[in-house]
Enzyme design. Structure first.
Site, PDB file in Angstrom:
ATOM      1  N   GLY A 146       0.976   2.027  -6.631  1.00 62.02           N
ATOM      2  CA  GLY A 146       1.011   1.242  -7.864  1.00 62.02           C
ATOM      3  C   GLY A 146       2.321   0.503  -8.045  1.00 62.02           C
ATOM      4  N   GLU A 187      -5.366 -21.281  12.589  1.00 63.14           N
ATOM      5  CA  GLU A 187      -6.507 -21.843  13.301  1.00 63.14           C
ATOM      6  C   GLU A 187      -6.067 -22.948  14.262  1.00 63.14           C
ATOM      7  OE1 GLU A 187      -7.621 -19.408  10.221  1.00 63.14           O
ATOM      8  OE2 GLU A 187      -6.409 -21.219   9.975  1.00 63.14           O
ATOM      9  N   GLN A 195       0.833  -1.211   0.000  1.00 67.07           N
ATOM     10  CA  GLN A 195       0.000   0.000   0.000  1.00 67.07           C
ATOM     11  C   GLN A 195       0.865   1.258   0.000  1.00 67.07           C
ATOM     12  OE1 GLN A 195      -3.121  -0.560  -0.375  1.00 67.07           O
ATOM     13  NE2 GLN A 195      -3.975   1.503  -0.264  1.00 67.07           N
ATOM     14  N   ILE A 196       1.932   1.255   0.778  1.00 68.39           N
ATOM     15  CA  ILE A 196       2.823   2.414   0.832  1.00 68.39           C
ATOM     16  C   ILE A 196       3.491   2.645  -0.517  1.00 68.39           C
ATOM     17  CG2 ILE A 196       4.999   3.262   1.838  1.00 68.39           C
ATOM     18  CD1 ILE A 196       4.076   1.906   4.473  1.00 68.39           C
ATOM     19  N   GLU A 238       3.403 -25.875   9.061  1.00 68.16           N
ATOM     20  CA  GLU A 238       3.785 -26.159  10.452  1.00 68.16           C
ATOM     21  C   GLU A 238       2.676 -25.740  11.423  1.00 68.16           C
ATOM     22  OE1 GLU A 238       7.783 -25.754  11.720  1.00 68.16           O
ATOM     23  OE2 GLU A 238       8.591 -25.841   9.686  1.00 68.16           O
ATOM     24  N   THR A 284      -1.567 -24.337  10.869  1.00 64.28           N
ATOM     25  CA  THR A 284      -2.256 -23.119  10.448  1.00 64.28           C
ATOM     26  C   THR A 284      -2.537 -22.216  11.649  1.00 64.28           C
ATOM     27  OG1 THR A 284      -4.450 -24.074  10.739  1.00 64.28           O
ATOM     28  CG2 THR A 284      -3.396 -24.397   8.586  1.00 64.28           C
TER      29      THR A 284
END
Length: 383
Positions: free
Chosen positions: A341, A368, A337-338, A364, A366
């Site tokens: 484009g 979750e 973003q910084i 290794e 997730t």
């Protein structure tokens, strides 16, 4: 505690210089060719990078967990493919033998991992067994002084160039859970082993994975890790517990690299008559990234020290892996973003890291699974 600060500083300085002068300039080439140049591999061997964590008596450097974390942070400042090549020898490819192997197994394999003569691979995941590792179906049936292995392993890191596979297989089909699983050292040139095509991945070009297929592969009984059946799942959890701290440290290094790149761009790129880094919304992204990276570094080093001091760090390892891998994803997103484009264009390398770091939240364990482990262990503390 760090055993020898001066020696460690020299090692970290050497790794940092190698990363800066040799690996970073090769990142684009690796991304384009999907291969690490052979001369760089030889330099890695000469620097001892394949044996950072292997005990000194077997030819490695024998780093403590804290020392390993600091080394991983330095290695994280470049393309993950480089670290991936040496990572299995220092982690999941050798750790099962280092932790639970017999003395004969250690003498036979660890020195060759440390030198880079052999590349080790860790075979746990299957087409129908990933997060639920206790449900693996690959079988190992005793046949005299051998075992016959049958099954398929999936997404196996470094499998295309592996010299050995550490294979988790079910030796007792009557036990459906973890206690029926055993661990084996399988030489890659053993008849009956087949490799699938290299996986076409979202990122991490130069780091290769593929399926490994075992069809009536005869493995000497002496290659049963530790010489005991039913200990494979416990061994794999030990391996992953340490590996999660390593991955978390790697994410810290990658985040710091991305922050440096974003900061440099923000200081050079001008809009509305001044560097974009002087605009508050850009500053907010830089500040948030720096804060989160610092928090992750602090977590990782604290957990590593505790592990070195003999504490049980399973929960802390999961905390670190969860926070650091999620953190580096946010930092990579902000870095794109910084750059605006330009961040979407391959020439700047930021989009490559954006894709590369996505894997850290998956392998290794997730995010979750880490949350499940953390909460489950918390519940066990309630009497």
């Amino acid at each position: 505690m760090i055993r020898d600060r001066e020696t460690l500083t020299q090692l970290l300085d050497t790794i940092a210089r190698f990363v800066r002068e040799r690996l970073v300039p090769a990142e684009s080439q690796v991304a384009e060719t999907d291969a690490i140049p052979a001369p760089l591999v030889e330099e890695m061997k000469a620097l001892g990078l394949f044996g950072l964590t292997i005990p000194e008596k077997y030819g490695g450097l024998g780093l403590t967990m804290e020392e390993e974390a600091l080394a991983a942070i330095e290695l994280g400042r470049t393309s993950p493919a480089f670290r991936s090549l040496i990572g299995t020898n220092n982690g999941i490819g050798s750790a099962a033998i280092a932790f639970d192997g017999t003395e004969s197994q250690k003498r036979s394999y660890l020195p060759r991992y440390a030198s880079g003569e052999l590349i080790g691979s860790f075979c746990l995941t299957e087409p129908d067994a990933g997060s639920d590792a206790a449900s693996i179906q690959t079988s190992a049936v005793r046949d005299g002084d051998h075992y016959r292995l049958n099954g398929t392993k999936r997404f196996i890191t470094n499998a295309p160039r592996a010299g050995t596979f550490t294979v988790m297989a079910r030796t007792d089909p009557s036990i459906k859970g973890a206690r029926g699983v055993s661990a084996f050292i399988v030489d890659a040139d053993t008849p009956g082993i087949g490799l699938g095509a290299k996986d076409k991945k979202m990122g991490q070009s130069g780091a290769h994975t593929c399926d490994v297929i075992f069809e009536d592969v005869r493995v000497p009984a002496e290659n049963l890790i530790g010489g005991r059946e039913g200990e494979g799942f416990a061994t794999s959890m030990k391996v992953l517990d340490r590996g999660r701290l390593h991955i978390a440290a790697l994410c810290v290094g990658t985040a710091e690299r991305l922050i440096d790149d974003a900061l440099r761009y923000a200081a050079e790129r001008r809009q509305f008559g001044k560097p974009i880094g002087e605009h508050q919304l850009i500053q907010a992204m830089l500040a948030d990234s720096r804060t989160e990276a610092y928090a992750a570094r602090t977590m990782v080093l604290d957990a590593a020290r505790r592990r070195d001091d003999g504490e049980a760090t399973g929960t802390l390892s999961s905390c670190c892996k969860l926070f650091a891998t999620e953190m580096v994803g946010r930092v990579a997103d902000r870095a794109v973003q910084i750059h605006g484009g330009a961040g979407y264009i391959a020439d700047y390398g930021v989009e490559r890291f954006y894709r590369d770091v996505r894997l850290f939240r998956l392998y290794e364990g997730t995010s979750e699974i880490q949350r499940t482990i953390i909460a489950r262990n918390m519940m066990r503390t309630i009497s």
